[in-house]
Design an enzyme around this catalytic site. Structure first.
Site, PDB file in Angstrom:
ATOM      1  N   LYS A  30       0.846  -1.195   0.000  1.00 39.46           N
ATOM      2  CA  LYS A  30       0.000   0.000   0.000  1.00 39.46           C
ATOM      3  C   LYS A  30       0.880   1.243   0.000  1.00 39.46           C
ATOM      4  CE  LYS A  30      -3.938   2.044   2.491  1.00 39.46           C
ATOM      5  NZ  LYS A  30      -4.876   1.874   3.631  1.00 39.46           N
ATOM      6  N   SER A 105      -9.582   1.741   2.640  1.00 42.72           N
ATOM      7  CA  SER A 105      -8.757   2.539   1.751  1.00 42.72           C
ATOM      8  C   SER A 105      -7.687   1.726   1.030  1.00 42.72           C
ATOM      9  CB  SER A 105      -8.078   3.646   2.562  1.00 42.72           C
ATOM     10  OG  SER A 105      -7.227   3.091   3.556  1.00 42.72           O
ATOM     11  N   SER A 129      -9.990  -0.631   6.849  1.00 40.39           N
ATOM     12  CA  SER A 129      -9.420  -0.417   5.520  1.00 40.39           C
ATOM     13  C   SER A 129      -8.675  -1.601   4.929  1.00 40.39           C
ATOM     14  CB  SER A 129      -8.506   0.815   5.530  1.00 40.39           C
ATOM     15  OG  SER A 129      -9.273   1.979   5.685  1.00 40.39           O
TER      16      SER A 129
END
Length: 435
Positions: A30, A105, A129
């Protein structure tokens, strides 16, 4: 495939040539997790050109275990979103249905695994997330107990809530990545348990999480929190109920429990998260970090124009967080949110005196259509109703595919007591076997 789905912000291969349990596996990172020499943007124009001089601890450990990084995964800007549509680099699409969001996210991370563009992925989970995109994309995601995994090298959003977590296509592979990244870190005090608490060493040091994926739930008591089913889409509830029912034939027992405090969890979560975000993102001023508007001699103008690099959702959360912390409102909002957080933790503690794990839909809805929630931020916030309580209580949770509804993935969430990762992994692997 990665271009069509917009999975990565930066595609770059890093292979340290190490031999280990993850040898031969590719991993997406990420883009809020620092990677030495590879830009780390947090999905924001503010950090569009930022290249960290060091690796996050989790990156060091994953690469040392033999994994090969293949790219920095797309994400909601600074982790603020539930759909991966607030990224400054465009939305990621869901491999299960390209007209729908992958969740957020950590949407790029989960979508990369679901699309076969990476074997493994790392995300961060502040209020769901990791679990939300795992559910929406039909993969497995674990939010570890706070302190199990080092946060060193994670660009902070809300320090007291967030944890880095693994994503993979199977429970065992997800647990194997957790084995590689978990453990104490001298650079992160939240991972130290050698002199405090009831532990004489860090809980991960004597644990084999991958071995717990044995599907043995005989004698396990599974709590069903009614509050986490109320109001959920009927198709989601039916799919999750069927998956939970499959465990009863394997010797598990289900009992209803109540968590009355979770009705206030979303409100408490967003007050705390936005307040911490307001504080954390103050450093991006064009002087210390981030893009600079560059007005000579006028710092106020430089600061104001520099902050224009933030997107609408990030600005919204900074403003709300600053308001909640301002003089005259701290006790009215932030203090009450912390009181609600303590209440949530008490409810979970009471439930775990009766049951081994708690089960619920990961997300109460099916994946949104692209653009559906952007016009109504409140809809996006309320979608986190089942995931945010776990972060408030600093507990572990896993999302495992429960099946599909109308052809779209549905996730089943198991929540465990503090450092109960083995139990939730065992329960999730039983669902995986049955479904």
């Amino acid at each position: 495939m990665s271009t069509d789905l917009n999975l990565y912000i930066t595609e770059e291969t890093v292979d340290r040539g190490a031999e280990g349990p993850l040898a031969g596996e590719t991993i997406a990172i990420k883009d809020n997790i620092s990677t030495e020499g590879v830009r780390t943007t947090c999905g924001s124009e503010m950090l569009a050109d930022y290249v960290p001089p060091y690796d996050a601890t989790v990156v060091e450990r994953a690469l040392a275990a033999g994994a090969t990084m293949v790219g920095k995964a797309n994400m909601d800007e600074f982790g603020m979103g539930t759909t991966t549509e607030t990224s400054a680099f465009g939305p990621t699409r869901n491999p299960a249905d390209t007209d729908r969001v992958p969740g957020g996210s950590s949407g790029g991370s989960a979508a990369a695994v679901a699309a076969g563009a990476a074997d493994l992925a790392l995300g961060s989970d502040t209020g769901g997330s990791v679990r939300c995109p795992a559910a929406f994309c039909g993969v497995v995601g674990i939010k570890p107990t706070y302190g199990l995994v080092s946060r060193y090298g994670l660009v902070a959003y809300a320090n007291s809530l967030e944890q880095i977590g693994p994503i993979a296509s199977t429970v065992e592979d997800t647990a194997a990545l957790l084995d590689a990244i978990a453990g104490p870190d001298e650079r992160d005090a939240t991972t130290r348990y050698d002199e405090i608490d009831e532990f004489d060493r860090h809980p991960a040091e004597a644990t084999d999480y991958a071995a717990a994926a044995d599907g043995d739930v005989d004698g396990m008591t599974i709590g069903i929190p009614t509050e986490l089913f109320d109001g959920a889409d009927e198709r989601v509830v039916e799919t999750v109920d069927h998956a939970i029912g499959s465990l009863e034939s394997r010797g598990a027992e289900t009992v209803e429990v109540s968590l009355p405090s979770v009705d206030h969890a979303v409100q408490a979560y967003y007050v705390i998260a936005m307040s911490e975000a307001s504080s954390n993102l103050a450093r991006f001023d064009g002087v210390r970090y981030g893009h600079s508007a560059g007005h000579d001699g006028n710092w106020n103008e430089t600061f104001a124009e520099t902050r224009e690099a933030f997107g609408a959702e990030v600005k919204r959360r900074i403003l709300l967080g600053t308001y909640a912390l301002s003089e005259g409102y701290h006790d009215k909002y932030y203090k009450k949110a912390q009181d609600a957080r303590a209440w949530v933790k008490q409810d979970f503690d009471a439930a775990f005196e009766e049951v081994d794990v708690l089960a619920s839909p990961t997300m109460p809805v099916l994946p949104f259509e692209l653009g559906e929630s952007l016009e109504d931020p409140l809809q996006m916030y309320l979608a986190d109703a089942n995931t945010t309580p776990v972060n408030l209580a600093n507990l572990p949770a896993i999302s495992v595919p429960a099946g599909t509804a109308d052809g779209l993935p549905v996730g089943l969430q198991f929540v465990g007591p503090r450092f109960g990762e083995e139990t939730i992994i065992r329960a999730a692997s039983a669902v995986e076997d049955a479904v």
